[in-house]
Each structure stands twice: as C-alpha cells, then as structure tokens.
Design an enzyme around this catalytic site. Structure first.
Site, mmCIF file in Angstrom:
data_model
loop_
_atom_site.group_PDB
_atom_site.id
_atom_site.type_symbol
_atom_site.label_atom_id
_atom_site.label_comp_id
_atom_site.label_asym_id
_atom_site.label_seq_id
_atom_site.Cartn_x
_atom_site.Cartn_y
_atom_site.Cartn_z
ATOM 1 N N GLY A 64 19.373 50.248 12.630
ATOM 2 C CA GLY A 64 17.972 50.578 12.388
ATOM 3 C C GLY A 64 17.600 50.513 10.927
ATOM 4 O O GLY A 64 17.737 49.484 10.260
ATOM 5 N N GLY A 119 23.490 56.064 16.423
ATOM 6 C CA GLY A 119 23.101 54.679 16.142
ATOM 7 C C GLY A 119 22.065 54.232 17.147
ATOM 8 O O GLY A 119 21.295 55.039 17.672
ATOM 9 N N ASP A 121 20.983 51.341 20.576
ATOM 10 C CA ASP A 121 21.476 50.957 21.903
ATOM 11 C C ASP A 121 22.723 50.083 21.802
ATOM 12 O O ASP A 121 23.590 50.132 22.668
ATOM 13 C CB ASP A 121 20.379 50.205 22.664
ATOM 14 C CG ASP A 121 19.159 51.072 22.921
ATOM 15 O OD1 ASP A 121 19.287 52.309 22.872
ATOM 16 O OD2 ASP A 121 18.070 50.512 23.161
ATOM 17 N N PHE A 124 25.836 52.285 21.413
ATOM 18 C CA PHE A 124 26.087 52.958 22.685
ATOM 19 C C PHE A 124 26.769 52.012 23.661
ATOM 20 O O PHE A 124 27.763 52.370 24.308
ATOM 21 C CB PHE A 124 24.778 53.480 23.270
ATOM 22 C CG PHE A 124 24.939 54.184 24.590
ATOM 23 C CD1 PHE A 124 25.216 55.539 24.643
ATOM 24 C CD2 PHE A 124 24.816 53.492 25.789
ATOM 25 C CE1 PHE A 124 25.369 56.195 25.856
ATOM 26 C CE2 PHE A 124 24.962 54.126 27.007
ATOM 27 C CZ PHE A 124 25.241 55.487 27.044
#
Length: 485
Positions: A64, A119, A121, A124
């Site tokens: 991000g 963090g 997606d 993940f």
C-alpha cells in the site's frame, strides 16, 4: 480509594462496523476487594478458548502506502494490554512470508493460535497458500476438455444436460504435490506423514489480517471496515468466521507448454482479460504506488481488447416457491435473473450458516459459454473496496460455497464504461446489462484461444492457457465478525 482499569471495546454509534478501545476504571476503599475482582476477571479471560494467546505476525513494510510497520506499531500495544504474545517477522522481499511458512512444521505451527498478516490482500493470500498447499488434500477440479478446434466468435451458451460430478484425481498424479510456482518442489514442503498435527479444514487455527494494502477487499468484506484498530480488536477478542476458499489449477500455461498442473488458492478474486491486462500494465509503474492501478486501468480501458475463450461451469438449479397468486413452484437458475433481490452478507448471516447439504432439491448442469470476452472474473467474496463500495457482486457471501462467475462479452467501449461506472456507485447495478452474464457455480474450466491475456489472482500474474477452479466451503477460519448491518 484503590482503583483498577478494565480495557474493553465498543462499537461506533455512527459506523457499527468500527470498533474502538475503551477503558473503564473501578474503585473500592478495600485493596483486597480490588485484588479479588482483578483475579476473577483474569480467571474468566484465561478460560476463554476463543481468545488467542500466541500469534505469528508477518508485517509487509512495502504494501500500500508503505506504512505497514507504522500500523503494526500503532496496534501492537493493544496486544500487549491483552497479554497476547506475538512473534513478529518483517518481510524483506516478495515471497518471504511464503518461504517462512513452508519451513514451519505442523508441530511448530500448532503452538500458535493463528497467523496474522499486516499488509494487503496479497500478503494474506501468500500466507494462505503457504499453509494450504502442503496441508489441504483434495482432488483436483475437472480439467478443461482437450481439443484444438477454433472457438465460435459469436457468444453462445451450450447446455450439456444435468448431472455433473467431480472428477477423481488421475492415478499418475496421486503422489504429486500441488505447486505454486516452478521454484517450489517437494523438498520445500514439510513432510505431513511425519508431522500430522495440522490439516485443513481446521476449526481451531485462524488467519488474521490487519489492513495496510492498496485495496484491502478481504478485510472490508470480513469486518465491514478498513480500519487497523477494528481488525486488531477482533483478533484479540477472538472472533471467528468461516471463509470460502477457491482452488485454481493451471493445467497449461500456453498452447505449446506441457500438461503440468499447478495449484494456487485464493480468498477473494481471479480475473482474466481486463483484470489481467491492468495488473500487467501496472507493474511498469510501481513507483506510483496505489495510483498506478488507476493509470494502468485507464490505459487498458482505452485499448478495449477482447479475447477468445471457452468457459464451462456447473450451474446449480434450485427449486423455490414463487410468491405470485398462482403459487406455482418455479425453477430458477441462481444468478441468471436480472436485478435480483440483494441479500448481503452480514454478522450471523443465515445463508452462510445454512447447511447446504440438507437441500435435496438442488441439481447441477454443465454449461459451456464460448466467444469473445472483455473480461472473465471469478469472485469468492463480494470484493468490496473504496473504488467499488458494493464490490463486484453485492450479494456474494463469505461462506455459502459458491463462486460468482462474471462474463463480460465484447461490447462497445461506451457500454463497458457504463458497466464500470455502475461498479463505482453505491447501490449501482453493474450486472444488469445484456453483455454481462453472472452465474453462481461451484467449479468452472477455462480455455483460451488466439491472442491471450493473463489471469490476475489476488494482484499476482498467473499465466494460464487451460485452467480450472473449484470452491471449498468454509475451508479456513479468520479472526473476524462479519460486517455489521
């Protein structure tokens, strides 16, 4: 006066999905009375089995806006106050979390109550794949048909009749470990035969996500808010939610490549055509940060490319009672009617909690759709985010056992723009167009023809000439409560 403090949580009155910490102070003129209360509260908290006591945390400092470390520093005191032990690993490169997790034995993994990603997606799903590739055993979904005939450029649907069954794994692949990439071999995967403590589905082990990514669709769909504090508090309290997971098998990466199945899991979305072109184009502009997706999306939209492909899928036929005056029972195909009543997923969702196997009125049919497509998407969840407030499919559920297959047929650029504008609107209707086909399915296959795009799986590029996918209902548990009403 002797005092003690109790830390708790409360929901925001204006935004029920937002959780905030709150501190209550109690006092008594007798010190021993205060100690008795403190000990009683600690005893009750200690016997709560849902609350995690030991967590493995991965922090991506580059996701991000590159503020992952700062976000963890902001929420870490909450874990300390709750006496939750955390082992923190800050990732140093792409694939770091995957490598770290695949090197952990099941015995060591069992010492943790869950693993948390700080963090987006992508992190993940990297952790999800590292766990499931070696610990989830299931037959592959059916492979696409092997034929070289040219696909008809006119979009049409072929109904192949009822009764579709899951294909059994081929004997030659029974001892073959699923692969995420060519660099992963069996030596990198723990020997499950000698280390059998954890396998999936698993009711105890949970995954957590504290958002610091570009879109954070998974955390928005599972908590209702893109808020690190809310996610941290739901992890600490020990909220538990089942989540569907899709298994994607790439059979051939190109028309001339060998037939070699490789497996990947996703908790959110996989897309071909427009979605794949955007992620490929955005890689050229990583220096722009999250804004690169807007820039790349505009460039890809202006190109307006379509691709020839064939998609075959199981279509679930469900018998339901019509409420009109005649009272007749009508059979409808899930996902086919335009403008259906939206039943969004919420806390204690009755659809996700329904026992799917108890419905004896479901039949399945194999349907083949072939032609030219601007995009092909498969959504496991609604994929809500700030740019698409209702997501790709507003009524997609977290644990109903279905994939949402979205086929965007070739159409004029202005029509496609209209579709994208509806996606960006709260309460929009992006699926209510003649060139958009939306189906609920449990499995599908894909074959490309001619010029090929790539698949975008959780923001990662996946080359696939032949691909198949299936969904596993509630395969994993996450630290989340579901979005509030």
């Amino acid at each position: 006066m002797y005092r003690f403090k109790v830390h708790g949580v409360q929901m925001s009155k204006g935004q029920p999905s937002l959780w905030t910490p709150v501190v209550y102070t109690f006092g008594h003129d007798n010190k021993e009375t205060c100690k008795t209360w403190v000990n009683k509260i600690k005893t009750f908290l200690g016997i709560e089995t849902d609350r995690p006591k030991n967590l493995l945390v991965f922090v991506n400092p580059m996701s991000g806006k590159r503020n992952g470390c700062q976000i963890w520093e902001n929420v870490a005191p909450l874990f300390s106050q709750a006496e939750v032990k955390t082992k923190v690993i800050v990732t140093e490169r792409a694939g770091h979390a995957f490598d770290a997790m695949t090197s952990i034995t099941s015995r060591e993994l069992a010492s943790y109550d869950g693993v948390v990603a700080v963090g987006g997606d992508g992190l993940f799903n990297e952790i999800l794949n590292s766990v499931l590739l070696s610990r989830h055993k299931a037959p592959y979904p059916p492979a696409p048909p092997d034929h070289d005939q040219t696909v008809d450029t006119h979009n049409d649907i072929v109904d192949s009749g009822p009764t579709v069954t899951m294909a059994e794994p081929l004997p030659s692949r029974e001892d073959e470990s699923p692969l995420l990439s060519s660099s992963l071999d069996e030596s990198q995967v723990p020997n499950i035969a000698h280390d059998p403590e954890i396998s999936f589905p698993n009711d105890q082990f949970r995954f957590g996500l504290i958002p610091s990514g570009s879109t954070d669709a998974i955390v928005i769909c599972t908590t209702g808010a893109r808020d690190p504090v809310t996610s941290a508090l739901q992890i600490i309290i020990g909220k538990k939610l089942r989540l569907d997971i899709a298994q994607i098998v790439t059979w051939k990466t190109s028309q001339i490549s060998k037939h070699e199945p490789r497996v990947r899991y996703t908790a959110s979305f996989a897309g071909y055509g427009f979605y794949g072109d955007v992620i490929t184009e955005s890689e050229k502009y990583r220096w722009m940060g999250p804004k690169r997706y807007d820039y790349a999306g505009t460039k890809v939209f202006l190109r307006h490319r379509s691709y020839e492909a064939e998609v075959a899928f199981t279509k679930v036929e469900h018998e339901k009672t019509d409420t009109q005056a005649n009272g007749r029972k009508l059979k409808t195909f899930w996902g086919l009617p335009k403008d259906p009543k939206r039943v969004p997923c919420r806390v204690n969702c009755h659809i996700c909690n329904t026992n799917q196997t108890s419905d004896s009125h479901q039949e399945s049919k194999l349907v083949t759709v072939k032609g030219r497509f601007l995009s092909i998407g498969a959504a496991v969840i609604s994929c809500r985010n700030e740019k698409a407030p209702d997501g790709l499919v507003a009524d997609a559920h977290l644990s109903d056992g279905f994939l949402h297959l979205i086929l965007i047929k070739d159409c004029p650029r202005a029509f496609y723009l209209w579709h994208l504008m509806q996606l960006a609107r709260k309460g929009g209707s992006p699926l209510d167009f003649d060139f958009v086909e939306h189906y609920k399915t449990t499995t599908f296959t894909f074959t490309s023809y001619g010029e090929e795009s790539v698949w975008n799986v959780d923001g990662e590029v996946l080359l696939a000439h032949k691909l198949s996918a299936q969904v596993f209902r509630g395969l994993v548990n996450v630290f989340a409560s579901g979005p509030q009403t």
